[in-house]
Scaffold this active site. Structure first.
Site, short mmCIF file in Angstrom:
data_model
loop_
_atom_site.label_atom_id
_atom_site.label_comp_id
_atom_site.label_asym_id
_atom_site.label_seq_id
_atom_site.Cartn_x
_atom_site.Cartn_y
_atom_site.Cartn_z
N HIS A 1 -73.21 91.45 -24.67
CA HIS A 1 -73.46 93.28 -24.77
C HIS A 1 -73.72 93.44 -23.95
CE1 HIS A 1 -76.67 96.00 -27.12
NE2 HIS A 1 -75.64 96.11 -27.16
N HIS B 1 -76.76 88.35 -25.21
CA HIS B 1 -77.45 89.62 -24.02
C HIS B 1 -76.07 90.26 -23.27
CE1 HIS B 1 -81.67 90.07 -25.22
NE2 HIS B 1 -81.27 89.21 -24.82
N HIS C 1 -78.25 82.33 -26.54
CA HIS C 1 -79.57 83.77 -26.76
C HIS C 1 -78.90 85.02 -25.48
CE1 HIS C 1 -83.50 86.44 -27.69
NE2 HIS C 1 -83.24 86.31 -26.56
N GLU C 2 -79.20 84.40 -24.45
CA GLU C 2 -79.44 85.13 -23.29
C GLU C 2 -77.78 85.61 -22.95
OE1 GLU C 2 -81.15 86.61 -22.06
OE2 GLU C 2 -83.01 85.54 -22.69
ZN LIG Z 1 -83.87 88.22 -25.07
#
Ligand SMILES: [Zn+2]
Length: 706
Positions: A504, A501, A497-498
């Protein structure tokens, strides 16, 4: 992603992210100057973490603010009529020094905190807030921005430039730039008071996390896994309490006790400690802090022309109104609640079958859930963990993004780190530098709980190529010296998940820093991270990287199949846990408009109204709900995870159909979503990938609620 430094709480983050410093000379004699200076060395320069001292941070911040004042003065002093170039682009080039020192300040406040750092945070919060208001309330500056905004339609700007102008205009007007002089003074006062309250809220929670530990002895450990025991023993050792076991009041430690301890009294103790954070009588009670926050937020919203804080908060999101966000939440709630009620019945049956003669209470839920999980799906966390070595899962992440985006990660040793166990990685594509990735995986004292991504430097192209520098932070329980670190399935999901980011930020390919990387709408920002979670569960990653810590054997297909089959297990519980908190958040900010501000009374009435199963408690009870009371960032915005997951579920259906690593789909995803930041409006970016607006039924299917 949680980006939280004293100036980054609301609107200034992007504005402050200038990238160059125009040849300004720095004297080498003051310690603070090293924290302001452009980053030096290879890789486009790296943060000077080795030069940071707490005493130097304050003068550095103040000096950086002065520098920015001067730069803004120069923008305003231009005599020519306002244009994109002489106003917006000029503003994009300001604030480099403040951005750099803020990054250092944010990293130390979030991961290396001590009493001196906490005192500095408390001191700087209102100063930072006042400074932000000073900029937003600079009438000459706003007049220039407004002129560019008003003339935007005919100025021949690109879509990206229009997005930048729009962002500046909203940032100013949402903080009161259109108000009269008296209102502006009051607004500034409200923001300063709120900033101080947010700091107080976070510190109260942290105090209860650090001071209210669970101390056990050998006789209390029945059921607990070896690695959890070892970590607790090491924790006690470090405090000179050899022979005992100290469990910090953090989610990972307390949930381990609630999941595995055969002792019901200890599970209850852990549950009470954890769920009462910030809700204990005395100096660290957050209830009065919440009342103050709600009161001031309501006044601020009214001043800015909004019916409630919720209306103000959602106005700048993809959802646009609280009603739209509520509609999505209430579409999911009945199905989630019904599923959760079924799950509680399963837990009760498990307790009855074991002859335990109890009625399920919230502190029993996880313990029996683990038993039901084993009975129904035969997935034992302790069977899974040996296959989830942190180092291997990290390699799996690298492999996945290499296959999707062509990026390669190589560990480097040059750049300074603030802790020896932080690692630094150069990211390249086709031999060309993409950026740097810092990884800080372990829990320690002074590091806040949870997991987050931080952008140290945003990608941009207004002054040559500025490559991004990002970090991922987690709170994995460190292993005993020399032993490999093992993750739970949830921890592995969090890592992906991290990393979503992080990617991104790293894949950003825009011109202006304001629209770079993760600078997207709040209900869009979790979309890249949530979709990256799904790549962990692909056979391509599992068969190669989920290797047994002792034998090196790949995770057996049967075990992986069980994990997949169990994926929707407990989905009712986790959705209800989350969604009740998201609904509370939106509802109390709406209710505050009618004067309802007692957090405890409202928690009770809100949960009754929703028909909250009594065996489940909100994922974050109000007094520890840092997302919504520790800053403006996620306030009236905890719903954004659900909103973003509707986007991820809908997009994942394409990958599921074409294959998770289908090159054409990956390229389209990279080009339309991962690389555009907010240079394209969120709904348009989504349509560019999907060919239509989002279908919310995809989320219901993904969660097994269809
Ligand atoms: Zn998050």
């Amino acid at each position: 992603m949680l980006r939280r430094t004293f100036l980054q709480s609301a609107t200034a983050a992007a504005m402050m992210s200038g990238v160059n410093f125009g040849g300004m000379a720095f004297a080498a004699d003051a310690a603070e100057d090293a924290l302001l200076a452009p980053w030096t060395g290879p890789f486009g320069g790296t943060p000077p973490f080795d030069k940071v001292t707490t005493p130097a941070l304050k003068p550095a911040l103040l000096k950086a603010m002065d520098l920015l004042r001067g730069e803004i003065g120069a923008v305003v002093a231009v005599g020519d009529p306002p244009t994109f170039e002489n106003t917006i682009l000029a503003m994009e080039k300001t604030g480099g020094a403040l951005d750099r020192v803020q990054t250092l300040f944010g990293v130390f406040a979030g991961t290396m905190s001590d009493d001196a750092m906490k005192a500095l945070e408390t001191e700087m919060a209102p100063i930072g807030s006042a400074f932000q208001d000073e900029i937003v309330q600079n009438e000459a500056l706003f007049a220039r921005i407004k002129a560019v905004y008003d003339g935007m339609a005919t100025a021949g700007l690109t879509v990206e430039q229009q997005q930048v102008v729009d962002s500046y205009y909203k940032r100013f007007t949402r903080r009161g730039a259109l108000l009269g002089a008296t209102e502006k003074v009051r607004l500034k006062d409200l923001n300063q008071q709120l900033a101080a309250l947010y700091t107080k809220f976070g510190q109260n929670t942290l105090a209860d996390e650090e001071n209210l530990e669970l101390v056990l002895t050998d006789a209390d450990l029945d059921g607990l896994p070896e690695n959890i025991k070892a970590a607790a023993a090491a924790g006690a050792d470090a405090k000179g309490q050899k022979g005992q076991y100290i469990f910090g009041n953090t989610r990972s430690a307390m949930e381990a006790v609630m999941t595995y301890s055969t002792r019901r009294d200890l599970r209850e103790k852990a549950w009470r400690l954890f769920t009462n954070r910030g809700d204990n009588p005395g100096a660290n009670d957050n209830k009065p802090v919440i009342v103050e926050i709600l009161k001031l937020r309501q006044e601020r919203a009214a001043l800015l022309g909004f019916a409630s804080h919720a209306h103000w908060a959602v106005d700048n999101n993809m959802a646009k109104t609280p009603d739209t966000a509520m509609a999505l939440m209430m579409k999911v709630w009945p199905a989630a609640r019904a599923r959760a009620v079924e799950e509680v019945k399963d837990m009760q049956a498990a307790a009855d079958a074991a002859g335990d003669k109890i009625t399920i209470e919230p502190w029993d839920y996880r313990y029996y859930a683990e038993k039901v999980r084993k009975a129904k799906y035969d997935v034992d966390e302790n069977e899974v963990k040996p296959y989830l070595q942190l180092v291997k899962i990290r390699e799996g992440m690298f492999w996945a993004v290499k296959t999707l985006y062509g990026t390669e990660f190589k560990e480097i040793s040059g750049p300074a780190v603030y802790m020896p166990d932080v690692t630094v990685w150069e990211v390249t594509r086709d031999g060309k530098r993409v950026g740097l990735w810092y990884f800080d995986p372990y829990a320690r004292k002074g590091k806040r709980s949870g997991a987050w991504m931080n952008s140290y430097r945003d990608q941009a192209r207004i002054d040559g190529e500025t490559t991004p520098v990002v970090s991922n932070n987690q709170n994995a329980v460190p292993a005993a010296p020399g032993a490999p670190v093992l993750l739970s399935w949830d921890d592995a999901v969090t890592m992906f998940h991290e990393f979503g980011h992080g990617m991104h930020g790293l894949l950003s390919n825009v011109t202006y820093p304001t629209v770079s990387g993760t600078s997207v709408k709040r209900d869009f920002v979790e979309f890249p991270s949530q979709i990256h979670e799904r790549w962990l569960s692909t056979p391509e990653v599992i068969s190669v990287f989920a290797l047994h810590v002792e034998t090196g054997a790949a995770m057996p297909t049967a075990l992986f199949d069980k994990i997949k089959a169990a994926r929707n297990f407990n989905e009712g519980f986790s959705t209800v846990e989350y969604l009740s908190a998201a609904l509370y958040d939106m509802k109390i900010h709406l209710a505050a408009a009618n004067g309802e501000m007692d957090p405890a009374a409202f928690e009770k009435s809100c949960m009754e109204e929703l028909g909250m199963p009594k065996e489940i408690v909100m994922r974050h009870r109000p007094t520890q709900f840092g997302h919504i009371f520790g800053g403006d960032g996620y306030s009236a915005g905890y719903y954004v995870y659900l909103w973003a997951d509707t986007l991820s579920a809908d997009v994942w259906e394409v990958f599921a159909e074409k294959g998770p690593y289908d090159p054409a789909t990956a390229k389209l995803f990279h080009d339309t979503i991962m690389s555009v930041g907010s240079s394209v409006p969120a709904d348009e970016a989504f349509r560019n990938f999907r060919g239509r607006d989002v279908d919310t039924d995809a989320l219901m299917r993904a969660r097994g609620f269809a």
